[in-house]
Design an enzyme around this catalytic site. Structure first.
Site, PDB file in Angstrom:
ATOM      1  CG  ASN A  40      -0.368  -0.071   2.527  1.00 28.34           C
ATOM      2  OD1 ASN A  40       0.525  -0.874   2.783  1.00 28.34           O
ATOM      3  ND2 ASN A  40      -0.845   0.756   3.441  1.00 28.34           N
ATOM      4  CD  GLU A  53      -5.337  -5.927  -1.088  1.00 25.61           C
ATOM      5  OE1 GLU A  53      -6.033  -6.358  -0.149  1.00 25.61           O
ATOM      6  OE2 GLU A  53      -4.878  -4.770  -1.109  1.00 25.61           O
TER       7      GLU A  53
END
Length: 128
Positions: A40, A53
């Site tokens: 992130n 992701e």
């Protein structure tokens, strides 16, 4: 330890989360065995923050991968951390058959199907 889990744990260490201090790593495995990692990355303009992701999926797509078998998501939380709604949509669209494996640093894990994370998902079939 599964090498894909190890890759997600390592990716987590690269997270840029100066505001939340919530570090997440992801490792996406293509069907041909390549591994694409992501972490992130936060931004002062919070809406520009990107999840681990999505970083992993976009890296894989940008390098030509199109079929995926598994994605591991790692966070240092007691309760396993599933992908957010935006990541679920991206996973549905680009990795619909991939297993989603949630792990934490204590060794807990859970494997889920994307269809279970995003029931009645919106996809291209609604556009025709």
């Amino acid at each position: 330890m599964d090498p894909l889990v190890r890759a997600a744990i390592e990716a987590r260490r690269q997270a840029v989360a100066p505001f939340s201090k919530f570090l997440v790593g992801a490792a996406l495995e293509s069907r041909d065995g390549r591994v694409f990692t992501g972490c992130n990355i936060e931004n002062a303009s919070y809406g520009l923050t990107v999840c681990a992701e999505r970083v992993a999926v976009f890296k894989a797509l940008s390098e030509g991968a199109r079929a995926f078998s598994r994605i591991v998501v790692c966070a240092d939380t007691q309760h396993l951390t599933p992908p957010c709604g935006a990541c679920r949509q991206i996973l549905w669209e680009f990795c619909p058959e991939a297993e989603v494996i949630l792990v934490n640093l204590d060794g807990a894990s859970e494997t889920l199907a994307i269809r279970d994370l995003l029931p009645r998902a919106f996809d291209v079939s609604f556009l025709t």
